[in-house]
Scaffold this active site. Structure first.
Site, PDB file in Angstrom:
ATOM      1  N   ASP A   1       0.829  -1.211   0.000  1.00  0.00           N
ATOM      2  CA  ASP A   1       0.000   0.000   0.000  1.00  0.00           C
ATOM      3  C   ASP A   1       0.864   1.262   0.000  1.00  0.00           C
ATOM      4  OD1 ASP A   1      -2.626   1.060  -0.036  1.00  0.00           O
ATOM      5  OD2 ASP A   1      -2.516   1.500   2.112  1.00  0.00           O
TER       6      ASP A   1
ATOM      7  N   HIS B   1       1.764   0.948  14.638  1.00  0.00           N
ATOM      8  CA  HIS B   1       0.610   0.056  14.500  1.00  0.00           C
ATOM      9  C   HIS B   1      -0.646   0.880  14.253  1.00  0.00           C
ATOM     10  CE1 HIS B   1      -2.303  -3.138  15.316  1.00  0.00           C
ATOM     11  NE2 HIS B   1      -1.315  -3.969  15.106  1.00  0.00           N
TER      12      HIS B   1
ATOM     13  N   ASP C   1     -12.896  -3.307  10.595  1.00  0.00           N
ATOM     14  CA  ASP C   1     -12.927  -4.763  10.694  1.00  0.00           C
ATOM     15  C   ASP C   1     -14.036  -5.242  11.621  1.00  0.00           C
ATOM     16  OD1 ASP C   1     -11.573  -3.562  12.764  1.00  0.00           O
ATOM     17  OD2 ASP C   1      -9.919  -4.993  12.819  1.00  0.00           O
TER      18      ASP C   1
ATOM     19  N   ARG D   1       2.674  -6.901  23.229  1.00  0.00           N
ATOM     20  CA  ARG D   1       1.422  -6.150  23.317  1.00  0.00           C
ATOM     21  C   ARG D   1       0.348  -7.061  23.897  1.00  0.00           C
ATOM     22  NH1 ARG D   1      -1.588  -4.850  17.791  1.00  0.00           N
ATOM     23  NH2 ARG D   1      -3.216  -4.552  19.316  1.00  0.00           N
TER      24      ARG D   1
ATOM     25  N   ASP E   1       2.493  -7.212  10.141  1.00  0.00           N
ATOM     26  CA  ASP E   1       3.311  -7.160  11.349  1.00  0.00           C
ATOM     27  C   ASP E   1       3.299  -8.490  12.105  1.00  0.00           C
ATOM     28  OD1 ASP E   1       3.329  -4.466  10.704  1.00  0.00           O
ATOM     29  OD2 ASP E   1       1.755  -3.963  12.143  1.00  0.00           O
TER      30      ASP E   1
ATOM     31  N   ARG F   1       4.600  -3.362  17.421  1.00  0.00           N
ATOM     32  CA  ARG F   1       5.754  -2.789  16.725  1.00  0.00           C
ATOM     33  C   ARG F   1       6.538  -1.869  17.641  1.00  0.00           C
ATOM     34  NH1 ARG F   1       4.749  -1.847  10.419  1.00  0.00           N
ATOM     35  NH2 ARG F   1       6.616  -0.587  10.778  1.00  0.00           N
TER      36      ARG F   1
ATOM     37  N   ARG G   1      -7.226  -4.723   1.809  1.00  0.00           N
ATOM     38  CA  ARG G   1      -8.014  -5.938   2.064  1.00  0.00           C
ATOM     39  C   ARG G   1      -9.088  -6.126   0.999  1.00  0.00           C
ATOM     40  NH1 ARG G   1      -8.751  -4.895   8.540  1.00  0.00           N
ATOM     41  NH2 ARG G   1      -6.717  -5.701   9.220  1.00  0.00           N
TER      42      ARG G   1
END
Length: 412
Positions: free
Chosen positions: A46, A217, A184, A132, A100, A212, A82
């Site tokens: 992208d 992120h 999402d 995370r 990631d 990250r 996507r």
């Protein structure tokens, strides 16, 4: 895989400035026990400028997995890539893998197997965080089918799941490219509610969610207007797909407690007067349309009380509640009525002038006095059920003891 064969899974990877994380991500696809002949990879660069696109092309040239690489100008978010991937996918299932992150070696094989066996349209594979946090409440047991309305799966609406492509195409599911965050959640919630079943794999880690080090992120981006837009879209979708009643109320708990309440957390005292006023303007219509006693009773007292303050437009009351919580003050438990109904005496309990009703303080689900884990407290019906079970077990033991007494006498 020949030109005419249909892969089991199309793995869709949208990548932006993904190096060096992309290396492990793609290695995890190559390592899948499902086999290269049953997978295809659709990767979308992208508009990266860090070598992401070049690495994708190098990978496509040497891997045994059929791979399609698309390089495009930056779209501004994960939805565009996507959607491009969905347009190119040929697999019976699609899986969205963030660049990631990475997969457990058996992830795709296990997810395809349960989807084929249970004939479900969505499969959730256990997720763990790497540097995370990650959702955890939905991984208590493996199940071929769960009831979305009574399950914790509504607390994981990220796209990293296996979706039956026939469902996606039949419903015309695509990611809303107008949203900067939460796109999402709409895609996944609609698949949950309109698909034919959801499966959960909890006994194997399928997905590693990576934090990250560079702070890039995507979930960390976006101001409060984007968050409100996402919550509004999700509440609207739930209302469109689920008739008013207990099932809708249970689903609505999710956007109220994940998304909306965070906009009225401790940080609100640092917001400017303009931002606070804007947040109240944005939240007002949502509280009026979707906040009701049925939703409220599925939420713990401290969170419910904060939302009740927001519904009243009383940030002064909210500030008192937030200060009480921040100080880790332990509320008094007040019992009322023949049923000994417990209430948690947080700020303004019993203050008729505040506009807050006593029902806002009632323990209606398992809750905590003080920090979670400090002291559990149950609503009356749950306590009675537990007490009646204990009494039944005690009666059964007494009966067994009485029945054994004559046998001991005969033996003697």
């Amino acid at each position: 895989m020949n030109e005419m064969s249909v892969p089991d899974v199309s793995v869709i990877v949208g990548a932006y400035e993904a190096m060096p994380y992309l290396i492990r991500c793609l290695e995890s696809v190559e390592a899948q026990t499902l086999g290269a002949d049953r997978i295809e990879l659709v990767a979308i660069d992208d508009g990266s400028a860090d070598g992401t696109g070049e690495f994708l092309e190098e990978f496509a040239a040497r891997t045994s997995i059929p791979t399609r690489v698309v390089r495009q100008a930056n779209s501004g978010g994960p939805s565009g890539p996507r959607n491009v991937g969905l347009g190119l996918a040929r697999g019976r299932y699609v899986f969205f893998l963030d660049a990631d992150d990475y997969l457990g070696e058996e992830a795709l094989e296990r997810m395809v197997a349960v989807a084929d066996r249970a004939r479900t349209d969505v499969v959730l594979g256990k997720v763990v965080g790497v540097n995370r946090g990650a959702p955890s409440s939905m991984w208590r047991r493996t199940a071929d089918r769960v009831d979305v309305h009574n399950s914790q799966v509504v607390y994981t609406l990220s796209a990293q799941k296996l979706f039956r492509r026939e469902l996606v195409e039949r419903l015309g599911l695509r990611f809303d490219e107008r949203l900067r965050t939460g796109e999402d959640a709409l895609f996944t919630m609609e698949a949950y509610l309109r698909g034919d079943g959801v499966s959960v794999i909890s006994d194997y880690t399928c997905y590693y969610l990576v934090g990250r080090d560079d702070g890039k992120h995507v979930t960390k981006s976006g101001d409060h207007t984007h968050r409100f837009a996402a919550v509004t879209a999700l509440m609207t979708l739930i209302a469109e797909l689920e008739p008013a009643g207990p099932k809708r109320d249970r689903l609505m708990v999710r956007p109220f407690t994940v998304g909306l309440i965070q906009q009225f957390a401790h940080g609100i005292v640092k917001d400017s007067e303009e931002v606070r006023r804007h947040k109240l303007e944005l939240v007002g219509p949502l509280m009026e349309r979707y906040w009701n006693p049925g939703v409220a009773r599925h939420i713990k007292v401290a969170e419910r009380l904060r939302l009740e303050c927001v519904a009243l437009g009383r940030l002064d009351l909210l500030a008192d509640v937030l200060a009480f919580i921040k100080a880790e003050t332990v509320p008094e438990v007040v019992y009322r009525g023949r049923a000994r109904t417990p209430y948690l005496a947080l700020p303004h309990f019993g203050d008729r002038g505040s506009g807050l009703k006593d029902a806002s303080y009632e323990v209606t689900i398992r809750d905590w006095v003080g920090k979670p884990g400090l002291r559990p407290i149950e609503p009356p019906r749950a306590a009675r059920r537990r007490g009646s079970l204990a009494r039944r077990v005690a009666r059964r033991l007494r009966t067994q003891v009485r029945n054994l007494a004559p046998m001991r006498n005969r033996t003697a």
